[in-house]
Design an enzyme around this catalytic site. Structure first.
Site, PDB file in Angstrom:
ATOM      1  CD1 TRP A 252      20.435 -39.540 -12.043  1.00  0.00           C
ATOM      2  CD2 TRP A 252      19.595 -38.848 -10.094  1.00  0.00           C
ATOM      3  NE1 TRP A 252      21.399 -38.758 -11.439  1.00  0.00           N
ATOM      4  CE2 TRP A 252      20.897 -38.324 -10.244  1.00  0.00           C
ATOM      5  CE3 TRP A 252      18.873 -38.554  -8.948  1.00  0.00           C
ATOM      6  CZ2 TRP A 252      21.492 -37.524  -9.280  1.00  0.00           C
ATOM      7  CZ3 TRP A 252      19.458 -37.755  -7.995  1.00  0.00           C
ATOM      8  CH2 TRP A 252      20.748 -37.237  -8.162  1.00  0.00           C
TER       9      TRP A 252
ATOM     10  CB  CYS B 292      -0.363   0.117   5.882  1.00  0.00           C
ATOM     11  SG  CYS B 292       1.133  -0.804   5.462  1.00  0.00           S
TER      12      CYS B 292
ATOM     13  CD  GLU C  15      -1.073  -2.176   2.420  1.00  0.00           C
ATOM     14  OE1 GLU C  15      -1.713  -2.528   3.419  1.00  0.00           O
ATOM     15  OE2 GLU C  15       0.092  -2.559   2.169  1.00  0.00           O
TER      16      GLU C  15
END
Length: 369
Positions: free
Chosen positions: A172, A86, A54
C-alpha cells in the site's frame, strides 16, 4: 443578546449538512423559524421525495409560525417536482419575513420563489453566507445548471506522483488511516468510477464503509474486458460498465455474460476509447449528480484533458518510488506549456497519520476542446 441573520443562517446550514450524501438529485437545504429572537422550530431536507426543509420546520411550528421569520439556506420552490411547491405552505403559514441564503440555481425556480413571496406581502432578504452555501451545494449547482455530474478525482500517490511501481505493485502506498478515510467518503457520492485497468490490477470492491447507501460502481471499459468474477460484483451497489458498441464476436460474448451482473452503457467513441463527455451526459441523465473517480492514471489524465474534473483529493504519502515506467497518478495528454497547467483554488491541506491530503477545486486556465 440579539442574534444576527448570519447566526441563524449558519444554524440552518449545519442542519442541511446532516443529510450530506443522501439528498441527490436534490440540494442540501436547512431551515429555521425564529420569533422574538427565539428558535421556534427547525428542519432539513433528508431525501428526494421527502418534505423540504421549510415544510418540516413549518409543520413543527404550527400556529406559532404566524408573524415569525423563516431562515432557509436556498430559495423556496414554486414548481412541482417530487413534492408540491414550498411557497404555498409559507404563504399560508402567516410567516411575515423570509431570509434566503442563496437564490436557487435551478432554471425552473431561479428568482421565482422570491417574487411569489413578495407578491403576497412577505418581506424577503437574500444573500447570507452565500459563498459557504454555494460550496455546500456545489454538486447540485453544476448538475442543475449544466446537466453534468460533479466530478472529484481521488488519488493515493507517492511524493513523486506514482500510484504503482514499475512492477505494478501498489499495496500500500498510503497508510491504513488514509485509506479508511478515503473509503468512508465514498458514501457521500452517487457513483464511484474507475478504469478497467484498476479492476484488472487491484481488483477493488469499491464499497463505502459505514454508509447507509452504496454508490453506483462505474467501470470505463471500452473493450469489455472486466472479469466476471471481479470483486465489484460481490458487494452491494449497482454496477455500470461504460463501453463501446462494436458488435465484434468476442466482445458480444463478453457483453452477454457481463450483462447478467451489470448494466452495460453504450457510449460514443473518441480515438478508439469511451468518449468521456458523452459518458458524463448519460450518467447525469440517470440522476447521478456526483462521481468520485479513483483511477487509474489513464482515466484520470483523460478526464483532466477533457476539462471534466471539478475537484481533487490527493492523498500523498512521504515516499519516493521513482522509475520512468512506474505508473503515474495523472497521465493522458497533459499540457504543453506551464501557463496551461491546471490549478487548484480553495486549497486545504490536512494531515492523516503520516500522509497528507490536498483538497481543492479545479481551475482550467485554458479549456481544451
Amino acid at each position: 443578546m440579539k442574534r444576527t441573520h448570519e447566526y441563524f443562517m449558519n444554524l440552518a446550514m449545519k442542519l442541511a449538512l446532516r443529510a450530506k450524501g443522501l439528498t441527490s438529485p436534490n440540494p442540501l437545504v436547512g431551515a429555521v423559524i425564529v420569533k422574538n429572537n427565539k428558535i421556534i422550530s427547525q428542519g432539513f431536507h433528508r431525501k428526494a421525495g421527502l418534505p423540504h426543509a421549510e415544510i418540516i420546520a413549518l409543520e413543527k411550528a404550527g400556529k406559532e409560525a404566524r408573524g415569525a421569520t423563516l431562515y432557509v439556506t436556498l430559495e423556496p420552490c414554486v414548481h412541482y417536482g417530487r413534492t408540491p411547491p414550498c411557497v404555498d405552505k409559507i404563504i399560508n403559514s402567516g410567516v411575515k419575513k423570509v431570509i434566503v441564503g442563496m437564490i436557487d440555481p435551478n432554471p425552473e425556480n431561479f428568482g421565482k420563489g422570491i417574487k411569489m413571496l413578495k407578491r403576497h406581502d412577505i418581506k424577503v432578504e437574500v444573500g447570507f453566507l452565500e459563498d459557504k452555501l454555494k460550496s455546500m451545494n456545489e454538486v447540485f449547482i453544476k448538475y442543475i445548471t449544466k446537466k453534468l455530474p460533479f466530478v472529484i478525482v481521488k488519488v493515493g500517490q507517492s511524493l513523486d506522483g506514482k500510484i504503482a511501481t514499475y512492477r505494478s505493485d501498489s499495496r500500500w502506498i498510503t497508510e491504513e488511516s488514509a485509506r479508511e478515510y478515503s473509503n468512508r467518503i465514498r458514501g457521500d457520492f452517487d457513483a464511484i468510477m474507475v478504469g478497467v485497468n484498476t479492476i484488472l490490477r487491484d481488483n477493488p470492491h469499491l464499497d463505502a464503509l459505514d454508509s447507509i447507501r452504496q454508490p453506483i460502481k462505474v467501470v470505463v471499459d471500452s473493450q469489455l474486458s472486466t472479469p466476471v468474477e471481479a470483486n465489484i460484483f460481490k458487494g452491494d451497489g449497482k454496477v455500470i460498465i461504460a463501453t463501446l458498441a462494436t458488435g465484434k464476436g468476442q466482445e458480444t460474448e463478453n457483453r452477454n455474460i457481463l450483462a447478467k451482473k451489470a448494466t452495460i452503457l453504450d457510449i460514443k467513441e473518441k480515438n478508439g476509447q469511451v468518449n468521456l463527455k458523452d459518458l458524463m451526459k448519460k450518467i447525469a441523465s440517470l440522476e447521478t449528480t456526483s462521481i468520485l473517480v479513483e483511477g487509474g492514471g489513464s482515466l484520470v489524465g483523460s478526464l483532466f484533458d477533457e476539462a471534466l474534473v471539478d475537484k481533487v483529493l490527493f492523498f500523498i504519502a512521504p515516499k519516493i518510488i521513482g522509475g520512468r515506467n512506474a505508473i503515474s497518478s495523472v497521465m493522458g495528454k497533459g499540457v504543453g506549456r506551464i501557463d496551461e497547467a491546471i490549478k487548484l483554488e480553495r486549497v486545504n491541506l490536512k494531515r492523516i497519520g503520516s500522509d497528507f491530503l490536498i483538497e481543492g477545486n479545479v481551475s482550467y486556465p485554458c479549456l481544451r476542446e
